[in-house]
Design an enzyme around this catalytic site. Sequence first.
Site, PDB file in Angstrom:
ATOM      1  N   ASP A 396       0.870  -1.176   0.000  1.00 15.75           N
ATOM      2  CA  ASP A 396       0.000   0.000   0.000  1.00 15.75           C
ATOM      3  C   ASP A 396       0.915   1.237   0.000  1.00 15.75           C
ATOM      4  OD1 ASP A 396      -1.651   2.131   0.678  1.00 15.75           O
ATOM      5  OD2 ASP A 396      -2.881   0.947   2.055  1.00 15.75           O
ATOM      6  N   HIS A 397       0.914   1.934  -1.112  1.00 18.03           N
ATOM      7  CA  HIS A 397       1.870   3.037  -1.263  1.00 18.03           C
ATOM      8  C   HIS A 397       1.519   4.229  -0.373  1.00 18.03           C
ATOM      9  CE1 HIS A 397       5.243   4.911  -2.923  1.00 18.03           C
ATOM     10  NE2 HIS A 397       4.994   4.819  -4.218  1.00 18.03           N
ATOM     11  N   ARG A 398       0.317   4.221   0.243  1.00 15.31           N
ATOM     12  CA  ARG A 398       0.002   5.303   1.190  1.00 15.31           C
ATOM     13  C   ARG A 398       0.842   5.151   2.451  1.00 15.31           C
ATOM     14  NH1 ARG A 398      -6.267   4.285   1.822  1.00 15.31           N
ATOM     15  NH2 ARG A 398      -5.372   2.210   2.031  1.00 15.31           N
ATOM     16  N   ILE A 400       3.717   2.752   2.620  1.00 15.73           N
ATOM     17  CA  ILE A 400       5.094   2.302   2.387  1.00 15.73           C
ATOM     18  C   ILE A 400       5.671   2.973   1.143  1.00 15.73           C
ATOM     19  CG2 ILE A 400       6.434   0.248   1.742  1.00 15.73           C
ATOM     20  CD1 ILE A 400       4.186  -1.266   3.446  1.00 15.73           C
TER      21      ILE A 400
END
Length: 424
Positions: A396-398, A400
Amino acid sequence: MEVLVKVGDTIAKDQSLVTLESDKATMEVPAPFAGVIRELKVKVGDELSEGDVIAIVDAAGEAAAPAPAPAPAAAPAAPPVAEKPAPIAARGVLPGNAPEGDVPPTARPPFDAKIVMPGDVPYASPAVRAFARELGVDIQQVKGSARGGRIVREDVAAYVKHALASGARPVGGAPVPAGGGLNLLPWPKVDFAKFGEIEEKPLSRIQKISGANLARNWAMIPHVTQHEEADITELEAFRKQLGAENKELKLTPLVFQMKAVVAALKAFPQFNASLDASGEKLILKKYFHIGIAVDTPDGLVVPVIRDVDKKGLLDLARELGEISRKAREKKLGPNEMSGGCFSISSLGGIGGTAFTPIVNAPEVAILGVSKAAIKPVWNGKEFAPRLLLPLSLSYDHRVIDGALAARFAVFLANQLGDIRRLLL
Ligand code: CAO
């Protein structure tokens, strides 16, 4: 106009009976006294003029002479509330004539949106509905904060604020404009039979549940997948030796991956975390429960193996065999499928070189494992045959960043490349 009551309803004094809407304003017409609705003289969409009768109400309390009520002066089209009831129920009370306190408290139920709008239709005035429509908000998704669950303008505004802040919208909710929503086209409707023979097969319960979860996770989580290869040549030699010593167990590479993942989660706690529902803080977990995607004839399930950090390889192999069997026999209980911190989806027994697993919310990352293959690797002097295991880490790029994900993947590959490190 909207009608907020129905025949037979017990109404309290001041309870809204109808909502009137003009070009410029909306207003609700309250009951001037408590009672029971005997007859409704209006229906949704009617146009009303001053003096029109809305309803006949059997007023709470006994004596009184019924008569039409005067129209509220400020209404866009202000009607009276009661008219002279039929003789069979001539118990009406002239508005204003009912002595204060003659209505027992039980005859004044608190306003309850479920009563005035039975079923799941949320209660909101036309003005609030219009406001929601203007913003592209599905009123069904908004939680009312006013008395009895009624939705007010502020609730709609708060809903939009939250949707924009979280960068997402509830599944099934209307798109939020200004880039906040997906604004998807409707699903294509095709008559497949027009093009050839077909057969219909209903989805299993598991497919429906996992499908809805996967769709939400794919739509709401900004996914990135980091790929890496682990040299598991030595690990495989050890696994084979251990397998030969423990023939009663099926010791696959997966148990080693579980241990390596726990080591990586300890080194990178941000991966052992979940965003809280507000999207404003991260919950860091101090336990290490690993979800394992299991392919069953009815679809995908993800049982969770608890406290992987505290268990040895042989215990994990035993437990993995047990939960896979239970999953395929549909015997998993709900608590065997909850509480996971991180999931592993291994397709290594089947094949493939890489794939993009979908993060299993509210977890923030998942490891996809493909089939190990022998490849030539340059060792500084020559190409040597090495067994390489493809790893696909979706995150989850939010939560990591790419650099952190690359470090996690490299760390994981190093752990698998030299399992002595798992002892550290
Ligand atoms: N590379 C090469 N061989 C592998 C391997 C890998 N990465 N992983 C497993 N294998 C081998 C095993 O050693 C085993 O070999 P033997 O039969 O010679 O012992 C064989 O492949 C079959 O393994 P398995 O699949 O039965 O066992 P597992 O422990 O690897 O996996 C389970 C167990 C339950 C995860 C698996 O059976 C399964 O259901 N996988 C599918 C998961 C899935 O559908 N994921 C997709 C989800 S969508 O994101």
